[in-house]
Design a protein around this motif. Structure first.
Motif, PDB file in Angstrom:
ATOM      1  N   ARG A  81       0.845  -1.193   0.000  1.00 51.69           N
ATOM      2  CA  ARG A  81       0.000   0.000   0.000  1.00 51.69           C
ATOM      3  C   ARG A  81       0.888   1.252   0.000  1.00 51.69           C
ATOM      4  NH1 ARG A  81      -3.267  -0.957   5.320  1.00 51.69           N
ATOM      5  NH2 ARG A  81      -1.148  -1.597   5.863  1.00 51.69           N
ATOM      6  N   PRO A  82       0.582   2.249  -0.827  1.00 47.57           N
ATOM      7  CA  PRO A  82       1.414   3.458  -0.887  1.00 47.57           C
ATOM      8  C   PRO A  82       1.478   4.154   0.471  1.00 47.57           C
ATOM      9  CG  PRO A  82      -0.145   3.384  -2.713  1.00 47.57           C
ATOM     10  CD  PRO A  82      -0.543   2.295  -1.765  1.00 47.57           C
ATOM     11  N   ALA A  83       2.551   4.924   0.653  1.00 48.61           N
ATOM     12  CA  ALA A  83       2.707   5.683   1.896  1.00 48.61           C
ATOM     13  C   ALA A  83       1.566   6.683   2.053  1.00 48.61           C
ATOM     14  CB  ALA A  83       4.050   6.411   1.911  1.00 48.61           C
ATOM     15  N   ALA A  84       1.047   6.779   3.260  1.00 48.04           N
ATOM     16  CA  ALA A  84      -0.010   7.751   3.593  1.00 48.04           C
ATOM     17  C   ALA A  84       0.250   8.220   5.016  1.00 48.04           C
ATOM     18  CB  ALA A  84      -1.394   7.121   3.466  1.00 48.04           C
ATOM     19  N   PHE A  85       0.118   9.523   5.242  1.00 46.11           N
ATOM     20  CA  PHE A  85       0.537  10.091   6.521  1.00 46.11           C
ATOM     21  C   PHE A  85      -0.639  10.707   7.269  1.00 46.11           C
ATOM     22  CE2 PHE A  85       4.169   9.911   3.780  1.00 46.11           C
ATOM     23  CZ  PHE A  85       5.173   9.443   4.601  1.00 46.11           C
ATOM     24  N   VAL A  86      -0.648  10.501   8.580  1.00 50.43           N
ATOM     25  CA  VAL A  86      -1.694  11.026   9.457  1.00 50.43           C
ATOM     26  C   VAL A  86      -1.026  11.668  10.673  1.00 50.43           C
ATOM     27  CG1 VAL A  86      -3.655  10.458  10.916  1.00 50.43           C
ATOM     28  CG2 VAL A  86      -3.394   9.321   8.714  1.00 50.43           C
ATOM     29  N   ALA A  87      -1.488  12.878  11.029  1.00 51.15           N
ATOM     30  CA  ALA A  87      -0.973  13.569  12.214  1.00 51.15           C
ATOM     31  C   ALA A  87      -1.958  13.408  13.364  1.00 51.15           C
ATOM     32  CB  ALA A  87      -0.749  15.046  11.919  1.00 51.15           C
ATOM     33  N   VAL A 141       3.774  17.293  17.299  1.00 54.23           N
ATOM     34  CA  VAL A 141       2.690  16.475  16.773  1.00 54.23           C
ATOM     35  C   VAL A 141       3.275  15.121  16.358  1.00 54.23           C
ATOM     36  CG1 VAL A 141       2.957  17.280  14.400  1.00 54.23           C
ATOM     37  CG2 VAL A 141       0.730  16.473  15.176  1.00 54.23           C
ATOM     38  N   LEU A 142       2.472  14.040  16.481  1.00 55.52           N
ATOM     39  CA  LEU A 142       2.899  12.694  16.099  1.00 55.52           C
ATOM     40  C   LEU A 142       2.430  12.414  14.670  1.00 55.52           C
ATOM     41  CD1 LEU A 142       4.199  10.021  17.109  1.00 55.52           C
ATOM     42  CD2 LEU A 142       1.887   9.248  17.653  1.00 55.52           C
ATOM     43  N   VAL A 143       3.387  12.042  13.787  1.00 59.02           N
ATOM     44  CA  VAL A 143       3.070  11.733  12.393  1.00 59.02           C
ATOM     45  C   VAL A 143       3.293  10.246  12.153  1.00 59.02           C
ATOM     46  CG1 VAL A 143       3.612  12.221   9.983  1.00 59.02           C
ATOM     47  CG2 VAL A 143       3.693  14.058  11.675  1.00 59.02           C
ATOM     48  N   THR A 144       2.314   9.555  11.543  1.00 62.29           N
ATOM     49  CA  THR A 144       2.376   8.110  11.298  1.00 62.29           C
ATOM     50  C   THR A 144       2.173   7.825   9.814  1.00 62.29           C
ATOM     51  OG1 THR A 144       1.462   7.646  13.492  1.00 62.29           O
ATOM     52  CG2 THR A 144       1.360   5.872  11.880  1.00 62.29           C
ATOM     53  N   GLN A 164       8.835  21.060   8.231  1.00 67.64           N
ATOM     54  CA  GLN A 164       9.847  20.038   8.466  1.00 67.64           C
ATOM     55  C   GLN A 164       9.546  18.837   7.567  1.00 67.64           C
ATOM     56  OE1 GLN A 164      11.125  18.808  12.386  1.00 67.64           O
ATOM     57  NE2 GLN A 164      10.475  20.749  13.309  1.00 67.64           N
ATOM     58  N   ASP A 165      10.576  18.246   6.918  1.00 68.27           N
ATOM     59  CA  ASP A 165      10.430  17.055   6.082  1.00 68.27           C
ATOM     60  C   ASP A 165      10.902  15.838   6.854  1.00 68.27           C
ATOM     61  OD1 ASP A 165       9.500  18.562   3.998  1.00 68.27           O
ATOM     62  OD2 ASP A 165      11.461  18.777   3.039  1.00 68.27           O
ATOM     63  N   ILE A 166      10.081  14.764   6.856  1.00 68.49           N
ATOM     64  CA  ILE A 166      10.453  13.522   7.527  1.00 68.49           C
ATOM     65  C   ILE A 166      10.246  12.355   6.564  1.00 68.49           C
ATOM     66  CG2 ILE A 166       9.909  14.358   9.844  1.00 68.49           C
ATOM     67  CD1 ILE A 166       7.280  12.799   9.675  1.00 68.49           C
ATOM     68  N   THR A 167      11.051  11.286   6.723  1.00 67.22           N
ATOM     69  CA  THR A 167      10.937  10.061   5.921  1.00 67.22           C
ATOM     70  C   THR A 167      10.633   8.908   6.867  1.00 67.22           C
ATOM     71  OG1 THR A 167      12.492  10.874   4.253  1.00 67.22           O
ATOM     72  CG2 THR A 167      12.114   8.493   4.338  1.00 67.22           C
ATOM     73  N   LEU A 168       9.538   8.183   6.589  1.00 65.79           N
ATOM     74  CA  LEU A 168       9.096   7.103   7.463  1.00 65.79           C
ATOM     75  C   LEU A 168       8.873   5.827   6.664  1.00 65.79           C
ATOM     76  CD1 LEU A 168       6.443   8.906   9.729  1.00 65.79           C
ATOM     77  CD2 LEU A 168       8.781   8.277  10.324  1.00 65.79           C
ATOM     78  N   ALA A 169       9.288   4.686   7.241  1.00 66.08           N
ATOM     79  CA  ALA A 169       8.957   3.382   6.670  1.00 66.08           C
ATOM     80  C   ALA A 169       7.478   3.099   6.898  1.00 66.08           C
ATOM     81  CB  ALA A 169       9.813   2.297   7.308  1.00 66.08           C
ATOM     82  N   GLY A 190       4.170   1.980   8.334  1.00 75.63           N
ATOM     83  CA  GLY A 190       3.761   1.672   9.696  1.00 75.63           C
ATOM     84  C   GLY A 190       4.537   2.386  10.782  1.00 75.63           C
ATOM     85  N   ALA A 191       5.555   3.180  10.422  1.00 71.86           N
ATOM     86  CA  ALA A 191       6.380   3.848  11.432  1.00 71.86           C
ATOM     87  C   ALA A 191       5.774   5.191  11.830  1.00 71.86           C
ATOM     88  CB  ALA A 191       7.797   4.058  10.908  1.00 71.86           C
ATOM     89  N   SER A 192       6.183   5.696  13.020  1.00 73.62           N
ATOM     90  CA  SER A 192       5.711   6.973  13.547  1.00 73.62           C
ATOM     91  C   SER A 192       6.893   7.797  14.036  1.00 73.62           C
ATOM     92  CB  SER A 192       4.722   6.766  14.698  1.00 73.62           C
ATOM     93  OG  SER A 192       3.568   6.076  14.282  1.00 73.62           O
ATOM     94  N   GLN A 193       6.724   9.115  14.028  1.00 76.84           N
ATOM     95  CA  GLN A 193       7.764  10.020  14.531  1.00 76.84           C
ATOM     96  C   GLN A 193       7.113  11.294  15.043  1.00 76.84           C
ATOM     97  OE1 GLN A 193      11.147  10.693  11.933  1.00 76.84           O
ATOM     98  NE2 GLN A 193      11.370  12.794  12.688  1.00 76.84           N
ATOM     99  N   ARG A 194       7.617  11.822  16.184  1.00 78.96           N
ATOM    100  CA  ARG A 194       7.093  13.072  16.731  1.00 78.96           C
ATOM    101  C   ARG A 194       7.927  14.232  16.169  1.00 78.96           C
ATOM    102  NH1 ARG A 194       3.379  14.611  20.117  1.00 78.96           N
ATOM    103  NH2 ARG A 194       2.779  12.457  20.559  1.00 78.96           N
TER     104      ARG A 194
END
Length: 431
Positions: free
Chosen positions: A272-278, A298-301, A324-329, A331-335
């Motif tokens: 499934r393509p990457a999709a981000f939720v805050a 804020v937590l981004v997943t 701010q730019d973030i790169t996530l695998a 299912g991963a999350s980052q604050r």
């Protein structure tokens, strides 16, 4: 070719291609069980297992080995029960290198040779009848493996393995070619081949360990290796179901999972393509002084399966103020954290990906000039109270004035002043 000669059903010979010979039965493809009385041609019989009862090996020479046996047909490929028909005769297996023979098991007599024929096991089939008790308990740990060596089962000692209530005697691992594979789940790829495990109906207590070795080059771009899973094909619902407890070994490129029964298994990579939720917007403090820092996070997943990059935008009073730019695998999350200070008092509305909040900057306190302390008044000595009047007994007696003495003093003073003045004048006149 496996040839059985003996007396049964009109003295018809029994012929069957051999699959394998095990300690207690022979797996064959087809029996020719009888002869048509009109044409004289052999009529194909059922396919199934032949149980060997009295087994004896006799070496006849290069390429031939004779087994004197008593056999009975157990079942055909359609799982139909076939009446057991004892057949006393001779089984001749062609193409097996000859050698010394010896007495076989079961009730057979001795033979002329010193060794049993060398029989290669059928690919993907593991005989476990020698490591399992009559109660179905494995007496030692065993590791059945697929023909290509990419799939392995680990069955620990003391595990119970039963099929239809009986001890399992063999384990079969069969590769499923891609054209015969059930359709994989949407947004997913099957990594490598799927494998079917049998016999059907086999159960293990406790569960055994299934391990796949996967090919890194087959993992789709953007899928993290640690996100691989093992899925099972549910024939009842007609869908793949991801198994819980999958463990990926990144060093050896294997994935393992506990299983309690046999069916079809495969390694699956979801795409499934990457999709981000805050979520979880936090602002602190919410009431601060001018110039004091406020922290917004804020937590981004990434709710997709593939790795992706996302830009987090901070707005204040509907104006973009920072990103701010973030790169996530998958299912991963980052604050993500923003820090700033405001030098103007007022209320500020915060917006991060639709999550809103606010903080208040207090106005500065008015400046009041310092006031001088009042001057200290001179210290006054306390007024002594007036003396109390003396009592009559304490008043000193009044002394009378000596007027003669006073007159003499005054005359002396006059003489002392006047006489010198007159002498000075006289001197001036005479000169």
């Amino acid at each position: 070719m496996l040839e059985v000669t003996g007396v049964s059903n009109g003295d018809a010979p029994f012929y069957a291609p051999i699959y394998n010979i095990y300690p207690d039965y022979v797996r064959v493809a087809q029996f020719i069980a009888e002869v048509d009385p009109v044409t004289g041609e052999s009529v194909p019989g059922p396919t199934g297992d032949v149980r060997l009862c009295d087994l004896e090996f006799t070496c006849l020479g290069q390429g031939e080995t004779v087994l004197a046996v008593t056999i009975e047909i157990l079942a055909n490929t359609n799982s139909e029960v076939i009446p057991a028909t004892p057949v006393n005769g001779v089984i001749t297996q062609q193409g097996v290198p000859g050698g010394g023979g010896g007495a076989g098991g079961g009730g057979g007599g001795g033979g002329d040779g010193d060794s049993e024929p060398t029989i290669e096991p059928e690919p993907g089939v593991t005989n476990v009848s020698d490591v399992i008790s009559d109660e179905g308990e494995f007496t030692r740990t065993t590791t059945p493996t697929s023909e290509d060596g990419k799939v392995e089962l680990t069955i620990n000692k003391d595990t119970i393995g039963l099929v239809d209530g009986e001890p399992v005697s063999e384990i079969v691992i069969t590769q499923i070619e891609p054209e015969n594979l059930p359709v994989p789940p949407s947004d997913s790829n099957i990594i490598g081949l799927a494998y079917d495990f049998g016999p059907d109906g086999t159960n293990f207590v406790p569960p055994i360990t299934l391990t796949f070795t996967y090919d890194l080059s087959l993992i789709p771009e953007g899928v993290a290796e640690e996100d691989l899973v093992i899925a099972v094909w549910n024939e009842t619902t007609g869908e793949w179901v991801v198994l819980e407890g999958c463990t990926v070994d990144l060093d050896n490129h294997t994935i393992s999972v506990p299983v309690g029964h046999f069916t079809t298994f495969a390694v699956v990579a979801y795409t499934r393509p990457a999709a981000f939720v805050a979520s979880g917007l936090s602002i602190a403090p919410t009431y601060l002084d001018i110039g004091e820092s406020v922290t917004i996070n804020v937590l981004v997943t990434n709710t997709g399966d593939l790795e992706g990059t996302y830009q987090v935008i901070l707005k204040m009073d509907d104006q973009q103020v920072e990103t701010q730019d973030i790169t996530l695998a998958g299912g991963a999350s980052q604050r993500v954290t923003f820090t700033m200070a405001k030098d103007v008092a007022g209320s500020y509305l915060v917006d991060v990906d639709g999550l809103t909040g606010s903080f208040m900057v207090k106005p500065a306190a008015p400046v009041v000039p310092p006031t001088e302390p009042p001057a200290e008044s001179p210290t006054t000595q306390p007024t002594a109270p007036p003396p109390e009047p003396a009592s009559p007994s304490e008043v000193p007696p009044t002394k009378s004035i000596d007027w003669q003495l006073l007159g003499g003093i005054i005359a002396g003073v006059v003489v002392a002043v006047v006489v010198p003045v007159m002498l000075r004048r006289r001197r001036r006149v005479s000169s």
